[in-house]
Design an enzyme around this catalytic site. Structure first.
Site, PDB file in Angstrom:
ATOM      1  N   GLU A  31       0.836  -1.205   0.000  1.00  0.00           N
ATOM      2  CA  GLU A  31       0.000   0.000   0.000  1.00  0.00           C
ATOM      3  C   GLU A  31       0.871   1.255   0.000  1.00  0.00           C
ATOM      4  O   GLU A  31       1.791   1.366   0.816  1.00  0.00           O
ATOM      5  CB  GLU A  31      -0.902   0.013   1.245  1.00  0.00           C
ATOM      6  CG  GLU A  31      -1.916  -1.115   1.258  1.00  0.00           C
ATOM      7  CD  GLU A  31      -2.509  -1.350   2.642  1.00  0.00           C
ATOM      8  OE1 GLU A  31      -2.420  -0.462   3.512  1.00  0.00           O
ATOM      9  OE2 GLU A  31      -3.061  -2.455   2.851  1.00  0.00           O
ATOM     10  N   GLU A  62      -5.192  -6.537   2.312  1.00  0.00           N
ATOM     11  CA  GLU A  62      -3.999  -7.281   2.722  1.00  0.00           C
ATOM     12  C   GLU A  62      -4.095  -8.767   2.411  1.00  0.00           C
ATOM     13  O   GLU A  62      -3.124  -9.384   1.985  1.00  0.00           O
ATOM     14  CB  GLU A  62      -3.718  -7.068   4.218  1.00  0.00           C
ATOM     15  CG  GLU A  62      -3.173  -5.692   4.563  1.00  0.00           C
ATOM     16  CD  GLU A  62      -4.243  -4.650   4.808  1.00  0.00           C
ATOM     17  OE1 GLU A  62      -5.436  -4.975   4.618  1.00  0.00           O
ATOM     18  OE2 GLU A  62      -3.907  -3.512   5.183  1.00  0.00           O
ATOM     19  N   PHE A  85       2.190  -1.940   8.958  1.00  0.00           N
ATOM     20  CA  PHE A  85       2.394  -2.188  10.390  1.00  0.00           C
ATOM     21  C   PHE A  85       2.152  -3.673  10.636  1.00  0.00           C
ATOM     22  O   PHE A  85       1.233  -4.252  10.051  1.00  0.00           O
ATOM     23  CB  PHE A  85       1.409  -1.359  11.235  1.00  0.00           C
ATOM     24  CG  PHE A  85       1.552   0.121  11.023  1.00  0.00           C
ATOM     25  CD1 PHE A  85       2.419   0.872  11.799  1.00  0.00           C
ATOM     26  CD2 PHE A  85       0.832   0.769  10.032  1.00  0.00           C
ATOM     27  CE1 PHE A  85       2.570   2.240  11.593  1.00  0.00           C
ATOM     28  CE2 PHE A  85       0.974   2.137   9.814  1.00  0.00           C
ATOM     29  CZ  PHE A  85       1.851   2.868  10.603  1.00  0.00           C
ATOM     30  N   ASP A  87       0.804  -4.979  12.949  1.00  0.00           N
ATOM     31  CA  ASP A  87      -0.557  -5.133  13.481  1.00  0.00           C
ATOM     32  C   ASP A  87      -1.527  -5.557  12.366  1.00  0.00           C
ATOM     33  O   ASP A  87      -2.510  -6.249  12.619  1.00  0.00           O
ATOM     34  CB  ASP A  87      -1.037  -3.807  14.058  1.00  0.00           C
ATOM     35  CG  ASP A  87       0.029  -3.119  14.890  1.00  0.00           C
ATOM     36  OD1 ASP A  87      -0.159  -3.002  16.101  1.00  0.00           O
ATOM     37  OD2 ASP A  87       1.065  -2.702  14.334  1.00  0.00           O
ATOM     38  N   HIS A 131      -1.130   0.051  15.952  1.00  0.00           N
ATOM     39  CA  HIS A 131      -0.040   0.472  15.063  1.00  0.00           C
ATOM     40  C   HIS A 131       1.298   0.443  15.797  1.00  0.00           C
ATOM     41  O   HIS A 131       2.224   1.146  15.428  1.00  0.00           O
ATOM     42  CB  HIS A 131      -0.266   1.895  14.539  1.00  0.00           C
ATOM     43  CG  HIS A 131      -1.394   2.033  13.562  1.00  0.00           C
ATOM     44  ND1 HIS A 131      -2.710   1.910  13.931  1.00  0.00           N
ATOM     45  CD2 HIS A 131      -1.411   2.266  12.226  1.00  0.00           C
ATOM     46  CE1 HIS A 131      -3.482   2.082  12.861  1.00  0.00           C
ATOM     47  NE2 HIS A 131      -2.723   2.298  11.819  1.00  0.00           N
TER      48      HIS A 131
END
Lengths: 327, 314
Positions: A31, A62, A85, A87, A131
């Protein structure tokens, strides 16, 4: 050998440029990585140099783009995925846990999976609970994945180079707090082998095992301990999986004391893995019970004071070592 | 002309001024991390807040939800304190800008993960359905989130389970920092239709059309089942405040200016329009100023949360 000062992110960027130049199979997927050069600037200039067919801006999807990278790796490309990230691996975890990690085993080695997922870890910048996590221990608990956590520009470059050359999938975790860190890097960008620890500082009294940003906290603590008469070593595994247990065991046999400092989980994470290894492998040489310093067992808080309190730091390391020396 | 529209107009200026004040605090280093501002979506935010029933509906939003939370009636001082990492914030500073949580006001949660709020709203819709009280779940998400599997799965499931749920897509044309047109196939309304969702759409620069679209889609979700509304909005900043790589500017597309023009066309006195805007701005500045002066969240906040202690404490 000529060395030059580079930032952590600049060193990664240089390796990506070099890899894409040398190998037409390397593609970058993620991204905001092409037109914007990545949220932390690591892919800066790649799209201009290699075009949008090889440096691919994706939708915020994702599962789809990590899955696509898995399939591309199975079929001849060498994808480098940037996941903003760590996460966000929650969104695409099946593709990591079940697809990427198991493909080589399930094919009995017929499939190669030259896939690198670069992502970030690390708290300390007020990014909040989704994050800021450090999930290296979680990834390391999955058979089939290589997990890398560099702490310096030179290691970042060298380990990324080795990761891009690996036929096994690699989760490459870059600590957000280190991107601007400067250090000397060999201009030829030599690879650093996966699974090899580095002695960041030697010492005789205690072995501090730390990785990623925690290496710098440990080094700061070791300097302060030196003036208090305690000789602390800092050993950076650099690769969480495979873990260089031999180097850790050897060093702890010399000092008899182990402190693991890790930003990952306080339960069943890297710290527990290292302590388990040391207790099993060099029990007779221990002079004190091995200790660990990890964040508390909570999500990362947002506000500055709680976040600072959450992160292990050099004060706590000094304190922990002093206590161990009293044992 | 009735008071509702002026009230909504005031709300819009309140949100814009609130975000402007937060931006100033961010520039001054008083916001812990990066902030994603709602500047540009005020009309859509305010209309959702106006048409939902906070007593029985639950709204979930994206990382860019300051305005939506305020519009839903969440105590603005608590929102400001949370964004600034202050004691007394919605979560005393544990959550922060991306994690505004105020179920008592009908604002269930915003979210740090793009699209993750959408299935959560389906859960709120399921709860509402089981209570038979006429409540709905409302998921507000962007065109970027529209490409997440979880969002598409939820659209299908909401129809299959006949959930009282409204999907609200804010289309600002940017998926984080990538243009939506390079990241999306087809259009979002056709996607929703293909799952069997009835579709409304409007541009927030057309206040009347936008109001009607939100009102009708909320009504449909409440009485008949899942519905979808797409609202074109602007984003007056990059992905986050200070992200100059992807800065946008309103230009002629400022929904608030269009709203003002519309009010004048409806015969509302200019003085009343100006007074409403000024009242909204003054309120926002007072709120953010008060929040800035509040004590910071203390480090001791963490005690009690470790190792499952929270469950014991509850």
């Amino acid at each position: 050998m000529t060395e030059q000062m580079m930032t952590f992110s600049g060193a990664l960027n240089a390796v990506l440029h070099q890899a894409m130049r040398q190998d037409g199979a390397v593609v970058c997927i993620g991204e905001d990585i092409a037109q914007n050069g990545g949220v932390f600037g690591v892919t800066h200039g790649l799209c201009d140099a290699f075009g949008s067919d090889r440096v691919i801006d994706t939708p915020i999807s994702e599962t789809a783009f990590v899955g696509m990278a898995v399939g591309a790796a199975m079929t001849g490309l060498k994808p480098m995925v940037e996941l903003m990230f760590c996460d966000f691996t929650g969104v695409c975890f099946d593709q990591i846990l079940n697809q990427a990690a198991k493909a080589r085993f399930l094919s009995n080695g017929k499939l190669k999976l030259p896939l690198v997922i670069r992502t970030t870890m690390g708290a300390g910048d007020g990014s909040g609970a989704m994050h800021s996590q450090s999930l290296h221990g979680l990834f390391a608990s999955i058979p089939g994945l290589i997990v890398v956590c560099p702490s310096s520009p030179a290691d970042a470059a060298g380990l990324l180079k080795s990761s891009l050359a690996s036929d096994d999938p690699v989760i490459f975790l870059e600590n957000k707090q280190l991107y601007e860190l400067e250090g000397l890097v060999d201009a030829a960008l030599p690879p650093v082998p996966l699974g090899s620890a580095k002695l960041a500082k030697d010492g005789a009294d205690v072995t501090i095992v730390a990785t990623s940003a925690m290496v710098h906290e440990a080094l700061a603590a070791a300097t302060r301990l030196e003036s208090a008469g305690v000789s602390a070593a800092v050993l950076d595994p650099r690769t969480v999986k495979p873990l260089d247990e031999a180097s850790i065991l050897e060093h702890v046999r010399g000092t008899g004391r182990l402190l693991v400092v890790d930003e990952g989980a306080p339960f069943a994470g890297l710290a527990d893995a290292v302590i388990s290894s040391v207790v099993r492998g060099s029990f007779p040489s221990l002079k004190a019970a091995p200790q660990k310093l990890c964040p508390p067992d909570t999500p990362v808080p947002y506000a500055p004071a709680p976040e600072a309190c959450w992160l292990p730091g050099s004060d706590a390391i000094v304190e922990a070592v002093v206590l161990m020396m009293e044992d | 002309m009735n008071r509702n529209e002026l009230k909504i107009y005031r709300q819009c200026w309140f949100i814009r001024a609130f975000e402007g004040a937060i931006a100033a605090e961010a520039a001054a280093g008083n916001v812990p991390g990066l902030v994603h501002l709602s500047t540009g979506s005020e009309v859509a935010d305010a209309l959702i807040g106006h048409h939902i029933d906070p007593n029985r509906d639950k709204v979930t939003g994206s990382h860019r939800s300051h305005g939506l939370a305020l519009a839903c009636g969440v105590e603005p001082l608590d929102v400001a304190k949370e964004i600034l990492g202050k004691a007394g914030g919605l979560s005393d500073g544990l959550g922060g800008t991306q994690h505004l949580i105020a179920p008592e006001s009908g604002f269930l949660t915003s979210n740090g993960i793009v699209g993750a709020q959408v299935p959560i709203a389906a859960g709120a819709a399921l709860s509402a359905k089981s209570r038979s009280g006429g409540g709905i779940g409302v998921a507000v998400f962007g065109d970027g989130a529209a490409n997440q599997g979880a969002v598409l799965e939820t659209m299908n499931m909401a129809v299959a389970l006949k959930l009282p749920m409204l999907f609200v897509l804010y289309n600002n044309g940017m998926a984080q920092s990538t243009k939506a047109e390079t990241a999306s196939g087809g259009n979002y309304r056709d996607r929703a239709r293909s799952f069997g969702l009835p579709v409304w759409s409007a541009d927030s620069v057309d206040f009347a059309a936008c109001s009607k679209a939100v009102e009708h889609s909320v009504g449909h979700a409440r009485l008949k089942g899942p519905a979808f509304v797409e609202v074109a909005v602007s984003r007056d900043h990059g992905h986050y405040y200070g992200d100059e790589k992807a800065d946008q500017v309103f230009g002629a597309n400022d929904a608030l200016l269009a709203f003002e023009k519309w009010l004048l066309e409806q015969g509302v006195e200019r003085s009343a329009i100006v007074a409403a805007a000024d009242a909204g701005k003054a309120h926002a500045h007072a709120i953010v100023t008060e929040a800035v002066a509040a004590p910071n969240a203390p480090a001791t906040l963490l005690s009690g949360w470790s190792s499952g202690e929270s469950a014991v404490n509850d």
